[in-house]
Scaffold this motif. Sequence first.
Motif, PDB file in Angstrom:
ATOM      1  N   GLN A 171       0.852  -1.195   0.000  1.00 37.03           N
ATOM      2  CA  GLN A 171       0.000   0.000   0.000  1.00 37.03           C
ATOM      3  C   GLN A 171       0.889   1.246   0.000  1.00 37.03           C
ATOM      4  OE1 GLN A 171       0.137  -2.181   2.586  1.00 37.03           O
ATOM      5  NE2 GLN A 171      -1.582  -3.518   2.083  1.00 37.03           N
ATOM      6  N   SER A 172       0.347   2.341  -0.510  1.00 35.16           N
ATOM      7  CA  SER A 172       1.079   3.602  -0.520  1.00 35.16           C
ATOM      8  C   SER A 172       1.327   4.068   0.914  1.00 35.16           C
ATOM      9  CB  SER A 172       0.281   4.668  -1.271  1.00 35.16           C
ATOM     10  OG  SER A 172       0.824   5.931  -0.991  1.00 35.16           O
ATOM     11  N   GLN A 173       2.562   4.514   1.160  1.00 31.98           N
ATOM     12  CA  GLN A 173       2.931   4.987   2.495  1.00 31.98           C
ATOM     13  C   GLN A 173       2.984   6.513   2.530  1.00 31.98           C
ATOM     14  OE1 GLN A 173       3.647   2.598   5.192  1.00 31.98           O
ATOM     15  NE2 GLN A 173       2.470   1.486   3.669  1.00 31.98           N
ATOM     16  N   ALA A 174       2.335   7.142   1.566  1.00 33.19           N
ATOM     17  CA  ALA A 174       2.387   8.608   1.464  1.00 33.19           C
ATOM     18  C   ALA A 174       1.918   9.270   2.760  1.00 33.19           C
ATOM     19  CB  ALA A 174       1.552   9.075   0.280  1.00 33.19           C
ATOM     20  N   ALA A 175       0.887   8.706   3.390  1.00 35.89           N
ATOM     21  CA  ALA A 175       0.359   9.295   4.626  1.00 35.89           C
ATOM     22  C   ALA A 175       1.405   9.218   5.740  1.00 35.89           C
ATOM     23  CB  ALA A 175      -0.914   8.571   5.044  1.00 35.89           C
ATOM     24  N   VAL A 176       2.152   8.110   5.786  1.00 35.09           N
ATOM     25  CA  VAL A 176       3.214   7.954   6.784  1.00 35.09           C
ATOM     26  C   VAL A 176       4.271   9.043   6.583  1.00 35.09           C
ATOM     27  CG1 VAL A 176       5.024   6.397   7.621  1.00 35.09           C
ATOM     28  CG2 VAL A 176       2.810   5.471   6.913  1.00 35.09           C
ATOM     29  N   PHE A 177       4.612   9.288   5.320  1.00 34.69           N
ATOM     30  CA  PHE A 177       5.626  10.301   5.015  1.00 34.69           C
ATOM     31  C   PHE A 177       5.126  11.687   5.389  1.00 34.69           C
ATOM     32  CE2 PHE A 177       6.854   7.172   1.449  1.00 34.69           C
ATOM     33  CZ  PHE A 177       7.556   6.390   2.354  1.00 34.69           C
ATOM     34  N   GLU A 178       3.833  11.917   5.229  1.00 30.74           N
ATOM     35  CA  GLU A 178       3.259  13.207   5.645  1.00 30.74           C
ATOM     36  C   GLU A 178       3.414  13.372   7.149  1.00 30.74           C
ATOM     37  OE1 GLU A 178      -0.750  13.779   4.287  1.00 30.74           O
ATOM     38  OE2 GLU A 178      -0.148  13.711   2.183  1.00 30.74           O
ATOM     39  N   GLY A 179       3.221  12.267   7.869  1.00 29.60           N
ATOM     40  CA  GLY A 179       3.417  12.304   9.326  1.00 29.60           C
ATOM     41  C   GLY A 179       4.845  12.713   9.673  1.00 29.60           C
ATOM     42  N   TYR A 180       5.825  12.173   8.932  1.00 23.33           N
ATOM     43  CA  TYR A 180       7.227  12.528   9.181  1.00 23.33           C
ATOM     44  C   TYR A 180       7.458  14.010   8.894  1.00 23.33           C
ATOM     45  CZ  TYR A 180       7.992   7.447   9.113  1.00 23.33           C
ATOM     46  OH  TYR A 180       7.933   6.112   9.360  1.00 23.33           O
ATOM     47  N   ALA A 181       6.858  14.483   7.814  1.00 25.07           N
ATOM     48  CA  ALA A 181       7.021  15.895   7.439  1.00 25.07           C
ATOM     49  C   ALA A 181       6.494  16.789   8.558  1.00 25.07           C
ATOM     50  CB  ALA A 181       6.279  16.171   6.130  1.00 25.07           C
ATOM     51  N   GLN A 182       5.359  16.365   9.130  1.00 22.91           N
ATOM     52  CA  GLN A 182       4.761  17.115  10.240  1.00 22.91           C
ATOM     53  C   GLN A 182       5.717  17.147  11.439  1.00 22.91           C
ATOM     54  OE1 GLN A 182       0.697  16.145  10.359  1.00 22.91           O
ATOM     55  NE2 GLN A 182       0.331  18.307  10.828  1.00 22.91           N
ATOM     56  N   GLU A 183       6.288  15.973  11.749  1.00 17.01           N
ATOM     57  CA  GLU A 183       7.241  15.875  12.859  1.00 17.01           C
ATOM     58  C   GLU A 183       8.437  16.803  12.648  1.00 17.01           C
ATOM     59  OE1 GLU A 183       8.584  11.894  14.033  1.00 17.01           O
ATOM     60  OE2 GLU A 183       6.641  11.141  13.373  1.00 17.01           O
ATOM     61  N   LEU A 184       8.828  16.949  11.377  1.00 16.79           N
ATOM     62  CA  LEU A 184       9.995  17.791  11.082  1.00 16.79           C
ATOM     63  C   LEU A 184       9.608  19.266  11.050  1.00 16.79           C
ATOM     64  CD1 LEU A 184      11.694  15.695   8.231  1.00 16.79           C
ATOM     65  CD2 LEU A 184      12.347  15.805  10.641  1.00 16.79           C
ATOM     66  N   GLY A 185       8.337  19.533  11.287  1.00 12.20           N
ATOM     67  CA  GLY A 185       7.878  20.925  11.346  1.00 12.20           C
ATOM     68  C   GLY A 185       7.772  21.610   9.997  1.00 12.20           C
ATOM     69  N   LEU A 186       7.498  20.809   8.961  1.00 16.74           N
ATOM     70  CA  LEU A 186       7.400  21.406   7.626  1.00 16.74           C
ATOM     71  C   LEU A 186       6.027  22.065   7.426  1.00 16.74           C
ATOM     72  CD1 LEU A 186       9.038  18.643   5.402  1.00 16.74           C
ATOM     73  CD2 LEU A 186      10.100  20.638   6.458  1.00 16.74           C
ATOM     74  N   ASP A 187       5.998  23.010   6.514  1.00 16.76           N
ATOM     75  CA  ASP A 187       4.744  23.651   6.102  1.00 16.76           C
ATOM     76  C   ASP A 187       3.964  22.600   5.310  1.00 16.76           C
ATOM     77  OD1 ASP A 187       2.758  24.861   4.608  1.00 16.76           O
ATOM     78  OD2 ASP A 187       3.964  26.630   4.100  1.00 16.76           O
ATOM     79  N   MET A 188       2.904  22.069   5.911  1.00 15.33           N
ATOM     80  CA  MET A 188       2.238  20.901   5.325  1.00 15.33           C
ATOM     81  C   MET A 188       1.512  21.190   4.019  1.00 15.33           C
ATOM     82  SD  MET A 188       3.299  18.466   6.911  1.00 15.33           S
ATOM     83  CE  MET A 188       2.353  17.186   6.114  1.00 15.33           C
ATOM     84  N   THR A 189       0.950  22.369   3.888  1.00 11.77           N
ATOM     85  CA  THR A 189       0.267  22.708   2.633  1.00 11.77           C
ATOM     86  C   THR A 189       1.274  22.672   1.484  1.00 11.77           C
ATOM     87  OG1 THR A 189      -0.869  24.295   4.045  1.00 11.77           O
ATOM     88  CG2 THR A 189      -1.425  24.311   1.693  1.00 11.77           C
TER      89      THR A 189
END
Lengths: 248, 210
Positions: A171-189
């Motif tokens: 399955q696509s893990q794109a959502a997991v990677f978004e979680g990592y981006a959030q943890e790194l404090g990235l601008d999610m939009t």
Amino acid sequence: MPHGGTGSARAAGAAPSKAAQSAAKATRKIRKTGMSTNLKVTLGVLAVALAVLAGVVLVNRGGDSTPVAVAEAVVRPDSHRLSTAVDSKTTVVEFLDFECESCLAAYPSVEKLRAEYGDRITYVVRYFPIASHPNSYNAAHAAEAAARQGKFEAMYKKLFDTATVWGHQQQSQAAVFEGYAQELGLDMTRFKADVASTQVADRVKADAADGETLGVQGTPTFFINGEKFTGRPDYAGLKAAVDASLNS
Amino acid sequence: MTATLADTAAKHPAGDPPTLGYRVIGWTLTVGGLIGALAAFVLTVEKIALLSDPGYTPTCSINPILSCGSIMTTGQAEVFGFPNPLIGLATFPVVAATGAALIAGARLPRWWWLTLQAGAVFGVGFVHWLSFQSLYRIGALCPYCMVVWVVMIVLFTYTTLHNLDRGHLPAPRRLTNTLLQVHSAIPTVWLLILTALIGVRFWDYWRTLL
């Protein structure tokens, strides 16, 4: 398949030569119409397929890359540098796939080496996603999207540190990677827009295309000052090559 | 009189309806069954070797064939809860034995042929599901699996043609005759389509070979 022909030919065998000849002719004619319809169609189909294949090969053959083009393909100005050597004497380039277990196996050695040599070497990471890994492109896109917010190294580490969590899942893990981006404090939009953008996809593809130009067939593939590293991709092997380059 | 015979034959070149002889179907089943059994055997042995030694891959390759070890560790390799090649190991020898019996002159009842047909339908369906998984879900190719794909397509085609020809399966005679007239073109086209799909899917790798 015709069977009738053989019988009449045999019957004709006892008759004068003229009749035998005409019978043989008839037999050949039968063979042609029955048997060879199949053979003709089959061979015809194969001939068409061969012609298409030959066309594809000819069109895609292209000239061999010039040495200059090859040298430039190792490191591009926009390639991601984890460190930059002050004297720019030694450059290590790694073509990697975040979902490759061999890259994951080499990762601790690479990190040890980077910690040890710091700014004495330039360390460059290039994308080379492998199609048989379901999330290799998704991971590369996440790393590139993070790079656009100055967090390439952090995402690179995050992806390898968690590779056993998200790796080798169909399955696509794109959502997991978004979680990592959030943890790194990235601008999610921005991150989500970048991950989905053609620019990011093209950037990853450009790295992979450079790898193909350089003859990279798998990951991890290292280049030390433009030379393909052929030793074992572990700490001792890489350290020996880096030392040789620094002391040359 | 002989001339008359020859003339008659010449006037009706396609006088005999096309038909698959028992020797053709017999040899096809024998050879196909043996190749299939051998491939299933090799796959089973490889599976056992893999279980005892997970193995070390020095690199992840874009070569779809080199990354084929990964295929055997996937869920698709054990759809029914046991390794897939065991199915082939049990069934291909039956196909080969059927073929050998036909060559020896045995003629089998309709129920035998329909059972063989059912097996061929299952087999050809299964290898297509597997090839879809291999190409689009796993992204790797396994050479011995591909041998089984080829064998299954050929066996299915000829078993079906035979059953249509002998009336074990109902079909309009004209359709059957048309199919019989191009019998070997059917699996050829079929396999070429599969080859084209493989060519497109792994184009990134094939391109590096040009």
